[in-house]
Scaffold this motif. Structure first.
Motif, PDB file in Angstrom:
ATOM      1  N   GLN A   1      10.741   6.845 -23.349  1.00 48.14           N
ATOM      2  CA  GLN A   1      11.022   5.430 -23.098  1.00 48.14           C
ATOM      3  C   GLN A   1      11.846   5.236 -21.817  1.00 48.14           C
ATOM      4  OE1 GLN A   1      12.488   3.168 -26.458  1.00 48.14           O
ATOM      5  NE2 GLN A   1      13.591   1.733 -25.134  1.00 48.14           N
TER       6      GLN A   1
ATOM      7  N   SER B   1       9.625  -7.208 -23.081  1.00 49.59           N
ATOM      8  CA  SER B   1       9.460  -6.336 -24.247  1.00 49.59           C
ATOM      9  C   SER B   1       9.644  -7.111 -25.544  1.00 49.59           C
ATOM     10  CB  SER B   1      10.445  -5.155 -24.181  1.00 49.59           C
ATOM     11  OG  SER B   1      11.783  -5.632 -24.131  1.00 49.59           O
ATOM     12  N   TYR B   2       9.057  -6.550 -26.590  1.00 49.76           N
ATOM     13  CA  TYR B   2       9.165  -7.130 -27.936  1.00 49.76           C
ATOM     14  C   TYR B   2       9.211  -5.964 -28.921  1.00 49.76           C
ATOM     15  CZ  TYR B   2       7.778  -9.389 -32.283  1.00 49.76           C
ATOM     16  OH  TYR B   2       7.728  -9.821 -33.594  1.00 49.76           O
ATOM     17  N   GLU B   3      10.148  -6.006 -29.857  1.00 42.44           N
ATOM     18  CA  GLU B   3      10.309  -4.910 -30.797  1.00 42.44           C
ATOM     19  C   GLU B   3      10.149  -5.413 -32.230  1.00 42.44           C
ATOM     20  OE1 GLU B   3      13.320  -1.109 -31.549  1.00 42.44           O
ATOM     21  OE2 GLU B   3      13.970  -2.835 -30.325  1.00 42.44           O
TER      22      GLU B   3
ATOM     23  N   LEU C   1       8.282  -0.559 -29.993  1.00 46.39           N
ATOM     24  CA  LEU C   1       8.583  -1.441 -28.869  1.00 46.39           C
ATOM     25  C   LEU C   1       7.319  -1.686 -28.054  1.00 46.39           C
ATOM     26  CD1 LEU C   1      10.866  -2.882 -27.221  1.00 46.39           C
ATOM     27  CD2 LEU C   1      10.994  -0.773 -25.849  1.00 46.39           C
ATOM     28  N   TYR C   2       6.987  -2.977 -27.887  1.00 39.89           N
ATOM     29  CA  TYR C   2       5.831  -3.349 -27.075  1.00 39.89           C
ATOM     30  C   TYR C   2       6.334  -3.825 -25.708  1.00 39.89           C
ATOM     31  CZ  TYR C   2       3.152  -3.178 -31.399  1.00 39.89           C
ATOM     32  OH  TYR C   2       2.546  -2.750 -32.552  1.00 39.89           O
TER      33      TYR C   2
END
Length: 387
Positions: A86, A102-104, A109-110
């Motif tokens: 990461q 980002s989105y988690e 995690l995207y």
């Protein structure tokens, strides 16, 4: 039907037809071709073709702009494994100048990363610029033109076709001169004039010259040409006696014969006399102050040379539109110089495994950036174009 209207095939046909009209107008000296209905119809068809093509691309751009990291959920199965962790992924994206979101969630995690965002608009801005240019070309087909020949100190009303569009107007020439270069060759012709529309003087002591027209209020005034004229005094019967400004190479009746004045030098002209059968019966060096007998009752005296400017006056509201179109199209072209628009869709699982997908139309950039992002295997072209 819509597919054909927006197709490249139709665009090629229309462009070929417009090219044919342009070639015909050039080869056969038919400038009126650009004001013909075939030209207008083809221009309108090209506008519709390009507009429908552009509109079909806008939803894809809108989806690109609305895309969020959370929209990547479920698509990670198409991603390729990366050798980076990461921290290494974010460092590589930073070095490549990607902007990340980002989105988690509970899965991991995207990450959505974008590079050269302005370039995503380049083709669309270029299309808009071309559409504006086509509108300008269509409007220019309704332009009107006229010509005036004036001597310094002379005023004339604008050509009637122009006055129908802008109202009554007067152009007054205050000066006309020829510029010469260092070798003595003619470099340019420059006309200085005043211009009035109605009761308002809209231009005073402005100039027009070859390749530098005056443009204002939808009017374009071009330095079209110049003509030598000769101020003469004619003595004969009462109907012809007086002073006249005679253009060069213009045969006219004088007494029982016809006369033609041709230029020779700055100080001397040639006077030709023809009988009623068009046979030349005399030629004379026509100098200032010289008096020539045309027949028993008629003489002509050369008083002074006089230069006349020939101005072409054009009215069209299309010129600002065309320039605006070129500016917009230039902006679109310049945006392409910033590089290709790229997206990286990445997923970091809870166990730290990184997988990603790179979207870029350039195969060279894809190969180069994949290596930087730690992707070991080459993704197939069709697979990359998804999303």
């Amino acid at each position: 039907m819509l597919k054909f209207i927006s197709s490249v095939r139709l665009a090629v046909i229309i462009i070929a037809a417009l090219t044919g009209l342009a070639v015909a107008a050039t080869v056969y000296d038919l400038p009126e071709m650009y004001q013909s209905w075939p030209f207008r119809i083809l221009s309108a068809a090209f506008f519709v073709n390009l507009l429908t093509c552009s509109v079909q691309l806008w939803p894809k751009l809108a989806r690109t702009l609305r895309r969020k990291p959370e929209s990547l959920i479920g698509s990670e199965q198409y991603f390729q494994d990366s050798t980076l962790d990461q921290t290494g992924l974010f460092q590589a994206l930073k070095e490549l100048r990607y902007k990340t979101q980002s989105y988690e969630n509970e899965d991991g995690l995207y990450i959505l990363a974008r590079q050269n965002m302005p370039a995503a608009f380049a083709s669309h801005i270029l299309h808009i610029g071309l559409l504006i240019i086509i509108v300008g070309a269509f409007l220019s087909s309704f332009a009107v033109t006229g010509q005036l020949m004036l001597t310094p100190g002379e005023s004339q009303p604008l050509p009637s076709a122009i006055e129908e569009r802008v109202g009554e107007g007067v152009i007054s020439v205050t000066d006309f001169k020829t510029d010469y270069d260092d070798s003595g060759a003619v470099e340019n012709w420059i006309t200085t004039f005043d211009l009035s529309l109605g009761d308002e003087k809209i231009a005073e002591n402005v100039t027009t010259s070859v390749n530098h027209p005056y443009k204002e209020h939808g009017l374009s005034i071009y330095q079209m040409a110049y003509r030598n004229m000769y101020v003469v005094h004619i003595e004969g019967d009462e109907s012809v006696t007086g002073d006249y400004a005679i253009p060069e190479s213009q045969r006219f009746m004088l007494g029982e014969n016809t006369v033609d004045i041709e230029p020779m030098t700055d100080d001397v002209a040639l006077l030709y006399i023809f009988d009623e059968n068009n046979n030349q019966i005399g030629s004379h060096a026509f100098r200032t102050g010289t008096t020539i007998n045309i027949d028993d009752n008629t003489t002509i005296e050369y008083i002074q040379p006089l230069s006349a400017t020939v101005l072409e006056i054009k009215y069209s509201r299309a010129i600002p539109v065309i320039f605006a179109g070129f500016i917009v199209a230039s902006i679109g072209s310049l945006l392409t110089l910033l590089g290709r628009y790229s997206e990286v869709h990445a997923f970091v699982s809870k166990d730290g495994r990184v997988s990603l997908r790179l979207i870029n139309k350039s195969a060279y950039i894809r190969r180069k950036q994949r290596k930087k992002l730690g992707v070991l295997d080459q993704q197939q072209e069709d697979e990359e174009k998804k999303c």
